[in-house]
Design a protein around this motif. Structure first.
Motif, PDB file in Angstrom:
ATOM      1  N   PHE A  52      55.407  58.189  -7.842  1.00  0.00           N
ATOM      2  CA  PHE A  52      55.207  58.028  -6.409  1.00  0.00           C
ATOM      3  C   PHE A  52      53.995  58.795  -5.885  1.00  0.00           C
ATOM      4  O   PHE A  52      53.536  58.519  -4.776  1.00  0.00           O
ATOM      5  CB  PHE A  52      56.457  58.466  -5.640  1.00  0.00           C
ATOM      6  CG  PHE A  52      57.655  57.601  -5.898  1.00  0.00           C
ATOM      7  CD1 PHE A  52      57.642  56.252  -5.545  1.00  0.00           C
ATOM      8  CD2 PHE A  52      58.793  58.116  -6.495  1.00  0.00           C
ATOM      9  CE1 PHE A  52      58.739  55.446  -5.780  1.00  0.00           C
ATOM     10  CE2 PHE A  52      59.889  57.316  -6.739  1.00  0.00           C
ATOM     11  CZ  PHE A  52      59.870  55.977  -6.384  1.00  0.00           C
ATOM     12  N   VAL A  53      53.522  59.769  -6.632  1.00  0.00           N
ATOM     13  CA  VAL A  53      52.374  60.578  -6.204  1.00  0.00           C
ATOM     14  C   VAL A  53      51.359  60.574  -7.341  1.00  0.00           C
ATOM     15  O   VAL A  53      51.654  61.035  -8.450  1.00  0.00           O
ATOM     16  CB  VAL A  53      52.795  62.018  -5.861  1.00  0.00           C
ATOM     17  CG1 VAL A  53      51.590  62.832  -5.420  1.00  0.00           C
ATOM     18  CG2 VAL A  53      53.870  62.026  -4.768  1.00  0.00           C
ATOM     19  N   ASP A  54      50.173  60.074  -7.098  1.00  0.00           N
ATOM     20  CA  ASP A  54      49.145  59.988  -8.129  1.00  0.00           C
ATOM     21  C   ASP A  54      48.700  61.376  -8.580  1.00  0.00           C
ATOM     22  O   ASP A  54      48.545  62.299  -7.772  1.00  0.00           O
ATOM     23  CB  ASP A  54      47.921  59.235  -7.600  1.00  0.00           C
ATOM     24  CG  ASP A  54      48.196  57.762  -7.353  1.00  0.00           C
ATOM     25  OD1 ASP A  54      49.166  57.246  -7.936  1.00  0.00           O
ATOM     26  OD2 ASP A  54      47.443  57.144  -6.573  1.00  0.00           O
ATOM     27  N   THR A 183      61.984  55.881   7.657  1.00  0.00           N
ATOM     28  CA  THR A 183      61.577  55.103   8.825  1.00  0.00           C
ATOM     29  C   THR A 183      60.190  55.527   9.297  1.00  0.00           C
ATOM     30  O   THR A 183      59.325  54.690   9.587  1.00  0.00           O
ATOM     31  CB  THR A 183      62.602  55.273   9.958  1.00  0.00           C
ATOM     32  OG1 THR A 183      63.880  54.813   9.514  1.00  0.00           O
ATOM     33  CG2 THR A 183      62.193  54.489  11.184  1.00  0.00           C
ATOM     34  N   VAL A 184      59.962  56.822   9.372  1.00  0.00           N
ATOM     35  CA  VAL A 184      58.648  57.316   9.788  1.00  0.00           C
ATOM     36  C   VAL A 184      57.583  56.901   8.773  1.00  0.00           C
ATOM     37  O   VAL A 184      56.497  56.451   9.143  1.00  0.00           O
ATOM     38  CB  VAL A 184      58.686  58.844   9.965  1.00  0.00           C
ATOM     39  CG1 VAL A 184      57.286  59.406  10.175  1.00  0.00           C
ATOM     40  CG2 VAL A 184      59.582  59.216  11.143  1.00  0.00           C
ATOM     41  N   ALA A 185      57.886  57.037   7.487  1.00  0.00           N
ATOM     42  CA  ALA A 185      56.915  56.648   6.459  1.00  0.00           C
ATOM     43  C   ALA A 185      56.601  55.160   6.519  1.00  0.00           C
ATOM     44  O   ALA A 185      55.478  54.743   6.201  1.00  0.00           O
ATOM     45  CB  ALA A 185      57.452  57.014   5.079  1.00  0.00           C
ATOM     46  N   SER A 186      57.569  54.355   6.935  1.00  0.00           N
ATOM     47  CA  SER A 186      57.334  52.904   6.988  1.00  0.00           C
ATOM     48  C   SER A 186      56.297  52.514   8.027  1.00  0.00           C
ATOM     49  O   SER A 186      55.758  51.413   7.987  1.00  0.00           O
ATOM     50  CB  SER A 186      58.653  52.160   7.263  1.00  0.00           C
ATOM     51  OG  SER A 186      59.010  52.196   8.635  1.00  0.00           O
ATOM     52  N   THR A 187      55.997  53.406   8.972  1.00  0.00           N
ATOM     53  CA  THR A 187      54.966  53.139   9.981  1.00  0.00           C
ATOM     54  C   THR A 187      53.571  53.465   9.466  1.00  0.00           C
ATOM     55  O   THR A 187      52.596  53.313  10.197  1.00  0.00           O
ATOM     56  CB  THR A 187      55.216  53.963  11.254  1.00  0.00           C
ATOM     57  OG1 THR A 187      54.942  55.341  10.994  1.00  0.00           O
ATOM     58  CG2 THR A 187      56.638  53.798  11.751  1.00  0.00           C
ATOM     59  N   GLN A 188      53.486  53.961   8.229  1.00  0.00           N
ATOM     60  CA  GLN A 188      52.256  54.435   7.597  1.00  0.00           C
ATOM     61  C   GLN A 188      51.796  55.774   8.165  1.00  0.00           C
ATOM     62  O   GLN A 188      50.633  56.151   8.046  1.00  0.00           O
ATOM     63  CB  GLN A 188      51.139  53.392   7.668  1.00  0.00           C
ATOM     64  CG  GLN A 188      51.487  52.113   6.920  1.00  0.00           C
ATOM     65  CD  GLN A 188      50.334  51.116   6.874  1.00  0.00           C
ATOM     66  OE1 GLN A 188      49.233  51.392   7.320  1.00  0.00           O
ATOM     67  NE2 GLN A 188      50.621  49.951   6.305  1.00  0.00           N
ATOM     68  N   ALA A 341      56.853  53.685   1.668  1.00  0.00           N
ATOM     69  CA  ALA A 341      55.477  53.315   1.997  1.00  0.00           C
ATOM     70  C   ALA A 341      54.908  52.321   0.992  1.00  0.00           C
ATOM     71  O   ALA A 341      54.133  51.427   1.354  1.00  0.00           O
ATOM     72  CB  ALA A 341      54.607  54.569   2.057  1.00  0.00           C
ATOM     73  N   MET A 342      55.306  52.468  -0.266  1.00  0.00           N
ATOM     74  CA  MET A 342      54.777  51.581  -1.301  1.00  0.00           C
ATOM     75  C   MET A 342      55.306  50.157  -1.169  1.00  0.00           C
ATOM     76  O   MET A 342      54.729  49.217  -1.712  1.00  0.00           O
ATOM     77  CB  MET A 342      55.091  52.156  -2.683  1.00  0.00           C
ATOM     78  CG  MET A 342      54.275  53.414  -2.987  1.00  0.00           C
ATOM     79  SD  MET A 342      54.836  54.323  -4.459  1.00  0.00           S
ATOM     80  CE  MET A 342      54.372  53.197  -5.762  1.00  0.00           C
TER      81      MET A 342
END
Length: 362
Positions: A52-54, A183-188, A341-342
């Protein structure tokens, strides 16, 4: 329809699975009991964030990176510590997190993993009229957390006990704070925004739980011999017994046993051994009384009961328990935020309007 969204599947995830009927918690393919029995917190961070994190390092490289992140957080918040001194610990943590970056890269993720320990320790020391202790990047995360609070090197048993706690609370399905973070992450929005939102949800007493009141109950009971009588009187008054029952688990919370084993490893100290004996006597009496008083309800030991005993044994004051919870759960928030987010999907549920209809003019 249910206002609490009970039994509504909001996402597919590879991160954790909660089976309340069987009393099972699986975190990315591992039983929570196994993680609590010997995993370092850094290894749990790798488990949850891998993919999930590069650029995520592993092993000693990750330990070193998190250590460097602790030092970076300390330098970032140091000019602002005076403003955090008079805030409640969880409010100081929220304010401190707002000073950090809000990206979605490795550096942001590791600073967010490191920050709760650094900010909480600094706030607790200032509250005790002591100077904050700078992180030591060479330490493990748990050992350094304890050192930054006490000012003394942590014992191996204490660091292992905190590792067990942080692993146990690192993720727990689609709970309120995790759903908020997703939910917050889904807003970018960035990871910082998602983590702060998760912390705001965790602060609420219906989610953060009641480990503080568990300590108050143990203090009031005082001796193992008094447990049954005190608890019986509490139930007769209609009081809730703190640390028993869970909205999801219909049998024993698996995290309770994991933490009970962790605190047992600290029991060489005579005073602590007495406190553990009191907790065990209270647990035994409470379960016996609850089975008789409320046979139609499943009220078994939950994670809060032994959280209180373990965190007290490690030297954390009750006012900081939510912050220590966040120090473990933040890695879960980050992982869920990245997973959401992905997908590229905005979380946007519907609601059903039940208010008054507009008046139609004659």
């Amino acid at each position: 329809m249910t206002n609490g969204l009970d039994d509504v599947v909001a996402a597919e995830t590879v991160l954790s699975d909660v089976d309340g009927a069987k009393g099972r918690l699986v975190i990315r393919g591992h039983a929570v009991e196994d993680l609590a029995a010997g995993w370092a917190f850094e290894d749990v961070v790798h488990l949850l964030l891998e993919g999930f994190v590069d650029g995520l390092p592993a092993g000693e490289d990750l330990r070193s990176a998190i250590g460097s992140a602790r030092l970076g957080v300390f330098k970032r918040i140091s000019p602002h510590l005076a403003a955090l001194r008079d805030l409640e610990p969880v409010d100081a943590l929220r304010a401190g997190l707002s000073l950090l970056a809000d990206g979605d890269d490795l550096d942001t993720a590791l600073q967010l993993v490191a920050a709760p320990a650094v900010i909480t320790a600094a706030r607790l020391r200032m509250g005790a009229a002591k100077t904050p202790v700078a992180p030591d990047p060479a330490n493990t995360h748990s050992a350094d957390f304890l050192r930054m609070i006490s000012g003394r090197p942590a014992t191996a048993h204490a660091a292992s006990g905190l590792d067990s706690y942080l692993a146990t609370v690192s993720d727990h399905g689609m709970n309120a704070s995790t759903f908020t973070a997703r939910t917050v992450a889904s807003t970018q929005a960035g990871l910082g925004s998602a983590a702060i939102a998760g912390l705001c949800a965790l602060k609420g007493p219906l989610h953060g739980g009641a480990p503080g009141p568990v300590l108050a109950m143990l203090d009031a009971i005082a001796t193992p011999q008094a447990a049954h009588g005190w608890l019986a009187e509490a139930l007769a008054r209609g009081d809730r017994l703190m640390g028993f029952g869970h909205r999801i688990y219909r049998v024993r919370d698996p995290r309770a046993d994991a933490l009970k084993q962790a605190i047992a490893r600290l029991s060489s100290d005579e005073e602590l051994a007495g406190r553990i004996a009191l907790a065990e006597a209270v647990e035994t009496a409470a379960l016996d009384l609850l089975r008789t008083a409320k046979p139609d309800r499943s009220l078994d030991t939950n994670v809060e009961f032994y959280t209180a005993a373990l965190l007290e044994a490690l030297g954390f004051p009750a006012q900081a328990f939510t912050c220590v919870f966040a120090a473990g759960r933040v890695v879960g928030w980050i992982a869920h935020a990245r997973e959401q987010a992905m997908t590229g999907r905005l979380i946007r549920p519907q609601s059903r309007y039940i208010g008054p209809a507009p008046q139609i003019a004659a």
